[in-house]
Write a protein that holds these residues in place. Sequence first.
Motif, mmCIF file in Angstrom:
data_model
loop_
_atom_site.group_PDB
_atom_site.id
_atom_site.type_symbol
_atom_site.label_atom_id
_atom_site.label_comp_id
_atom_site.label_asym_id
_atom_site.label_seq_id
_atom_site.Cartn_x
_atom_site.Cartn_y
_atom_site.Cartn_z
ATOM 1 N N MET A 2 69.688 69.924 89.120
ATOM 2 C CA MET A 2 68.263 70.178 89.118
ATOM 3 C C MET A 2 67.760 70.370 87.689
ATOM 4 N N THR A 3 66.480 70.132 87.515
ATOM 5 C CA THR A 3 65.888 70.398 86.224
ATOM 6 C C THR A 3 65.903 71.891 85.947
ATOM 7 N N HIS A 4 65.857 72.243 84.655
ATOM 8 C CA HIS A 4 65.825 73.644 84.272
ATOM 9 C C HIS A 4 64.389 74.107 84.228
ATOM 10 N N ALA A 5 64.079 75.163 84.958
ATOM 11 C CA ALA A 5 62.719 75.674 85.014
ATOM 12 C C ALA A 5 62.314 76.245 83.666
ATOM 13 N N VAL A 6 61.009 76.430 83.488
ATOM 14 C CA VAL A 6 60.506 76.950 82.225
ATOM 15 C C VAL A 6 59.958 78.362 82.393
ATOM 16 N N PHE A 7 60.262 78.985 83.512
ATOM 17 C CA PHE A 7 59.808 80.353 83.706
ATOM 18 C C PHE A 7 60.505 81.280 82.717
ATOM 19 N N ILE A 8 59.756 82.254 82.203
ATOM 20 C CA ILE A 8 60.314 83.256 81.313
ATOM 21 C C ILE A 8 60.807 84.418 82.173
ATOM 22 N N PRO A 9 62.062 84.874 82.031
ATOM 23 C CA PRO A 9 62.562 85.988 82.837
ATOM 24 C C PRO A 9 61.710 87.234 82.653
ATOM 25 N N ILE A 24 51.843 75.238 75.050
ATOM 26 C CA ILE A 24 51.183 75.388 76.351
ATOM 27 C C ILE A 24 51.868 76.498 77.147
ATOM 28 N N TYR A 25 51.075 77.413 77.657
ATOM 29 C CA TYR A 25 51.627 78.516 78.450
ATOM 30 C C TYR A 25 50.965 78.540 79.827
ATOM 31 N N ALA A 56 56.225 79.651 81.034
ATOM 32 C CA ALA A 56 55.430 80.088 82.180
ATOM 33 C C ALA A 56 55.952 81.400 82.719
ATOM 34 N N SER A 57 55.050 82.206 83.238
ATOM 35 C CA SER A 57 55.408 83.490 83.833
ATOM 36 C C SER A 57 54.227 83.983 84.643
ATOM 37 N N GLU A 58 54.485 84.986 85.497
ATOM 38 C CA GLU A 58 53.389 85.620 86.229
ATOM 39 C C GLU A 58 52.600 86.571 85.337
ATOM 40 N N ARG A 59 53.052 86.789 84.118
ATOM 41 C CA ARG A 59 52.389 87.717 83.204
ATOM 42 C C ARG A 59 51.689 86.950 82.093
ATOM 43 N N MET A 60 50.525 87.450 81.714
ATOM 44 C CA MET A 60 49.842 86.863 80.572
ATOM 45 C C MET A 60 50.547 87.275 79.285
#
Length: 356
Positions: A2-9, A24-25, A56-60
């Motif tokens: 699978m591709t590696h996601a770009v989400f930040i832990p 880009i964020y 990318a993340s759920e946090r700004m």
Amino acid sequence: MMTHAVFIPDGVSTWVATFRRVRIYGWVADRQGCGWYRVALPLYGLREWGGHEVGASERMLKDPSTMDVIIGQRVCLPGPSTVWQDLCRRGDVATVYEVDDDLLNVDPSSEAAYAFYARADIRANIAANAACADMVTVSTPVLAEVMSAYNSNVVVLPNALDGGLFDHARPRRGRLTVGWAGSATHRMDLAEAAPGVRQFLRRHPAVDMHFIGEDYSRLIAGTDTVLAGRIRHTGWRLDIAAYYATLDFDIGIAPLRPHVFNRSKTAVKILEYSALGIPWVASDVGPYHDHGPHGGVLVRYPHEWPRVLGDLAADESMRVELGAQAKEYAHRWAISERWRAWETAYTTLVSGRVAA
């Protein structure tokens, strides 16, 4: 693979990517289907083939001005809306409001979603957050028409597929399995097909049903405990590869009720099945209509569900042939073929701001 996601832990505040070209964020609404298909996967393509700096993340971000573009996905809660509108007013970064559903026309049968999106403050926030952004991105032309009432700069970016799906080994079970994966907003759609699916399952006792995401077992089985014993449910998996690993369907279904909300839906459900070589049966409604000849069967009327499913269940060679056709067709929707549309949208926006 699978591709590696770009989400930040969670908890990681440092920016971990090599700067190239545009930064880009994505401020995502979730890490599940919408967050993946509308933000993380496109950003992966932009990083992998375009050399852009993405995350990318759920946090700004603590300092959004370090970016060129900030994507706000489905921002609508009061607190985040204040943050978003302040960011738009500052004007030191390009803002993109991303939405892939007609959230202002959720059907009351989707009780939880309707209770939330029918709130006056949420509806007002959606309109205001879209209006103040430099750009609005959507998944379909129909949704673009809806959102153009709030912003004159609306860009259609169709969903793409993870290239890793094409090499993914779909799990196999001993019993034929008909399946569906989706959220709670599809109750009206499953209800459209439920009587026919129930009839089909009763006629074919060697076939099981598998729901992933929302559990619609009772909608199909009702009080039939014997039938209920042949229906399985798997909850959402936060990791996208783990989610793919649950898709063990021999036949995928995609019912859709003719409804204003569904006019803006995408065909990603049947494309996901297709990439895995799963033949599908879908309602001949909205986004599915144009994909009919490519590895699946379209159902025009509810009474056709048991017959079409029965034909596929009884004919393995037909399932294999349709699955192969579906997989071949799905390749044209891979992110490796589609990422440039996203690049064009974001870089044009940044270039326009620089020129201004």
